[in-house]
Design a protein around this motif. Sequence first.
Motif, short mmCIF file in Angstrom:
data_model
loop_
_atom_site.label_atom_id
_atom_site.label_comp_id
_atom_site.label_asym_id
_atom_site.label_seq_id
_atom_site.Cartn_x
_atom_site.Cartn_y
_atom_site.Cartn_z
N PRO A 39 -2.82 15.69 -5.55
CA PRO A 39 -1.89 14.66 -5.08
C PRO A 39 -2.12 14.23 -3.65
CG PRO A 39 -0.72 16.43 -6.22
CD PRO A 39 -2.12 16.89 -6.02
N VAL A 40 -2.41 15.19 -2.76
CA VAL A 40 -2.57 14.88 -1.33
C VAL A 40 -3.89 15.44 -0.84
CG1 VAL A 40 -1.61 15.14 0.98
CG2 VAL A 40 -0.07 14.95 -1.00
N GLN A 41 -4.74 14.56 -0.31
CA GLN A 41 -6.02 14.97 0.25
C GLN A 41 -6.03 14.65 1.73
OE1 GLN A 41 -9.15 16.41 -1.14
NE2 GLN A 41 -9.22 16.65 1.07
N ALA A 42 -6.14 15.68 2.55
CA ALA A 42 -6.26 15.49 4.00
C ALA A 42 -7.69 15.83 4.42
CB ALA A 42 -5.26 16.38 4.74
N GLY A 43 -8.32 14.92 5.17
CA GLY A 43 -9.69 15.15 5.60
C GLY A 43 -10.71 14.43 4.76
N ILE A 44 -10.49 13.16 4.49
CA ILE A 44 -11.39 12.43 3.58
C ILE A 44 -12.75 12.18 4.20
CG2 ILE A 44 -9.54 11.34 2.28
CD1 ILE A 44 -9.90 8.84 3.98
N GLN A 45 -12.85 12.24 5.52
CA GLN A 45 -14.15 12.03 6.15
C GLN A 45 -15.13 13.16 5.85
OE1 GLN A 45 -13.11 11.44 10.29
NE2 GLN A 45 -12.94 9.22 10.03
N GLU A 46 -14.59 14.33 5.51
CA GLU A 46 -15.44 15.47 5.17
C GLU A 46 -15.69 15.57 3.67
OE1 GLU A 46 -13.65 18.95 6.84
OE2 GLU A 46 -13.95 18.30 8.91
N GLY A 47 -15.19 14.59 2.92
CA GLY A 47 -15.36 14.61 1.48
C GLY A 47 -14.12 15.12 0.80
N ALA A 48 -13.72 14.48 -0.29
CA ALA A 48 -12.51 14.85 -1.00
C ALA A 48 -12.79 15.94 -2.02
CB ALA A 48 -11.92 13.63 -1.70
N ASP A 49 -11.78 16.79 -2.24
CA ASP A 49 -11.91 17.84 -3.26
C ASP A 49 -12.13 17.24 -4.64
OD1 ASP A 49 -11.70 19.96 -1.51
OD2 ASP A 49 -9.56 20.23 -1.80
N SER A 50 -11.55 16.06 -4.88
CA SER A 50 -11.73 15.43 -6.19
C SER A 50 -13.20 15.13 -6.46
CB SER A 50 -10.90 14.15 -6.28
OG SER A 50 -11.29 13.23 -5.27
N GLU A 51 -13.95 14.80 -5.42
CA GLU A 51 -15.38 14.55 -5.59
C GLU A 51 -16.12 15.83 -5.92
OE1 GLU A 51 -16.31 12.85 -1.84
OE2 GLU A 51 -15.19 10.98 -2.20
N THR A 52 -15.76 16.92 -5.23
CA THR A 52 -16.37 18.22 -5.50
C THR A 52 -16.08 18.66 -6.92
OG1 THR A 52 -16.19 18.88 -3.18
CG2 THR A 52 -16.43 20.64 -4.80
#
Length: 217
Positions: A39-52
């Motif tokens: 629901p909440v992703q903080a730190g999108i510049q380092e890559g999102a967990d959803s992408e991992t």
Amino acid sequence: MGARPTAVQIVITGTVTCIGKAVFAAGLTGLLDAVYWKPVQAGIQEGADSETVALLAGLSADRVLPEAWRLTEPLSPHRAAELDGVEIDAEALTLPPTDRPLIVEGAGGLMVPLNRHTLYIDVFARWNAPIVLCARTALGTINHTLLSIEALRARSIPLLGVVFIGDRVVDTQKTIAQMGKVRVLGRLPFLRSLTPGTLSASMQELFRATDFIGVDK
């Protein structure tokens, strides 16, 4: 016609941040042939967990739901939101309906603030979905894990069980199980080569889908 049955919904949280929760969430999403949502992703510049998770679980785009909030800085969500000039509306966070099992990944631990009034655990209590608590096996985990278990039970949030992440530490794992009176769902070791194949093989070997959803996969 009757209402469509709701698919299984499981919330993944951790005792602390950066313990491999996203890796386990990817593995469980693959094991249960599920849909993933953070629901909440903080730190999108380092890559999102959803992408991992999408990469490690080999998920198609329709099985990774978009985040409700994408925040720039890798900080606690409440502070990351403030720096982005917004405030997270915690009341608006609701579990989306899905045809497949839904795996939801929280941010950090239970007491992470979403705004200046609401903790993540408050949202978990409103959802009332079963929790899988990820705990590392390193020093300090007994305290962190037992505190997390106590906090969940104080709010009557259903706890499916604990998943350990890291090297095997027999006494630590046994102590948490006994003193926390909690079910151990398994342990995911650190994988020297972390790929979709190695993660899937480890999940198939070390975990049972029936422990999470009660049916054979």
